[in-house]
Structure formats: structure tokens, C-alpha cells
Design an enzyme around this catalytic site. Structure first.
Site, PDB file in Angstrom:
ATOM      1  N   GLU A 106      10.057   0.514   9.628  1.00  0.00           N
ATOM      2  CA  GLU A 106       8.730   0.617   9.033  1.00  0.00           C
ATOM      3  C   GLU A 106       8.800   0.863   7.522  1.00  0.00           C
ATOM      4  O   GLU A 106       8.043   0.281   6.761  1.00  0.00           O
ATOM      5  CB  GLU A 106       7.910   1.724   9.704  1.00  0.00           C
ATOM      6  CG  GLU A 106       7.494   1.403  11.126  1.00  0.00           C
ATOM      7  CD  GLU A 106       6.544   0.213  11.237  1.00  0.00           C
ATOM      8  OE1 GLU A 106       5.693   0.022  10.340  1.00  0.00           O
ATOM      9  OE2 GLU A 106       6.653  -0.536  12.220  1.00  0.00           O
TER      10      GLU A 106
ATOM     11  N   ASP B 155      -0.988   0.977   4.722  1.00  0.00           N
ATOM     12  CA  ASP B 155      -0.068   1.750   5.556  1.00  0.00           C
ATOM     13  C   ASP B 155       0.700   2.688   4.641  1.00  0.00           C
ATOM     14  O   ASP B 155       1.216   2.264   3.604  1.00  0.00           O
ATOM     15  CB  ASP B 155       0.902   0.830   6.295  1.00  0.00           C
ATOM     16  CG  ASP B 155       0.247   0.075   7.433  1.00  0.00           C
ATOM     17  OD1 ASP B 155      -0.876   0.426   7.827  1.00  0.00           O
ATOM     18  OD2 ASP B 155       0.877  -0.878   7.939  1.00  0.00           O
TER      19      ASP B 155
END
Length: 148
Positions: free
Chosen positions: A54, A71
Site C-alpha cells: 500500500e 488515501d
């Protein structure tokens, strides 16, 4: 509109300069102490693998998505649903400012990640986990780390 793009680019440059990138073993220790090992049935290897794919363990990673949401942090937690920015329309299920998810103190990010796993379909929230970690032997991710 161009001004927004320039500001976003400047923000990314500043973020890179001030970012903290943890080592795999340092994260393993932090995650273990925070109770992530076997949290909701997900081993420590799952968390370390997911954080790598991620954010590459970068605490200040930010990704602007097509819908305009962002994000944030080591777990790439989305602003629309999970945290709060200056905008008013976010749901903020984690009851945290998005800026708290991009600091070297991972407490808020870990608390929010636990909430995501508990309230959604486990770790399926994270595309990096689904693509690279799900269903694999993840023992290598904590190998050589003194996790106790």
C-alpha cells in the site's frame, strides 16, 4: 483547476522530504505491540505485507484518487469514508483527521485500520493485500525480526 494540481504536486514534494519510511522489522515490532498479530484472524505477515504494497512503509504516503478523495499514510486509508479533511462531506468513520494518519506515530492509523478490518470484509479493503498477500505464505514478512 491548474492551481489545485500545482498545490497537490507541491504537497507531494514536501511530503517526500519529511516522510518516515519504516523498516520491515521495525514495523513488525510496532504492529505486534499494537495487537495486530492475529487481529480478526489476520497474521502479522498480512499486516506487514499489506503495508508494503500500500505505501512501501512510508508514513506520509498520499494517493489522490479519480473521485478526488485521498488515501493517507502507511495503510492508505481513504478520506471519503474513514477520516476528515477540511471538506464537510466525508463520513469520518474513524473519527480522526486525515493528517493524523500521516505522522510517524502510527497509533491513529492502526486504530483506524483495525476499525476497517472489523467493519468491512476483513483486509479486502486493501487492493494491495488482495493482489499480493491474500492466500499466500506470509511467514517471510516477519522472518529475522525479533517480534515479542
Amino acid at each position: 483547476m491548474k492551481a489545485i494540481g500545482v498545490l497537490a504536486l507541491i504537497g507531494c514534494v514536501v511530503t517526500v522530504i519529511e516522510s518516515k519510511i519504516y523498516s520491515r522489522c521495525k514495523l513488525a515490532k510496532i504492529f505486534s505491540r499494537a495487537g495486530l498479530d492475529n487481529y480478526r484472524g489476520f497474521s502479522l505477515g498480512n499486516w506487514i505485507c499489506m503495508a508494503y504494497y500500500e505505501s512501501h512503509y512510508n508514513t506520509t504516503a498520499q494517493t489522490v484518487l479519480e473521485d478526488g478523495s485521498i488515501d493517507y499514510g502507511i495503510f492508505q486509508i481513504n478520506s471519503y469514508t474513514w477520516c476528515r479533511t477540511e471538506k464537510q462531506q466525508q463520513k469520518n468513520h474513524c473519527h480522526v483527521a486525515c493528517s493524523a494518519l500521516i505522522t510517524d506515530d502510527l497509533t491513529d492509523a492502526i486504530i483506524c485500520a483495525k476499525k476497517i478490518v472489523k467493519e468491512t470484509e476483513g483486509m479486502n479493503y486493501w487492493q494491495g493485500w488482495k493482489k499480493y498477500c491474500e492466500g499466500r505464505d506470509l511467514s517471510e514478512w516477519k522472518k529475522g525480526c525479533d517480534v515479542s
